[in-house]
Motif scaffolding. Sequence first.
Motif: not given
Length: 95
Positions: A63, A66, A78
Amino acid sequence: MVACGECGTEISTKARSCPKCGAVVPHAKIWPWVVGVPVVLAIAFFLYGFSIPEYKAKAMEVRRVCERIATPDQRYVCDQQYQQAIEDGLAKSRK
């Protein structure tokens, strides 16, 4: 103003000793707070870090990467990648 612990005379909170009996007025020590609180917090974060499953840590890293790459209107991607990494990790941990 506080009462002297020895004679009961009312004395200032800033006084080092009682003007009547000379008893030393104890003051709260701050160093345990200055040292103790950061040490306790460090231990808590350390233990919390070890309590996170490896797959969840990897999903959080996915995450983070991203979110650095994606534009604000693409953040939903994400979220999807994070959820997929969690599901993959759970599936692998159940095997």
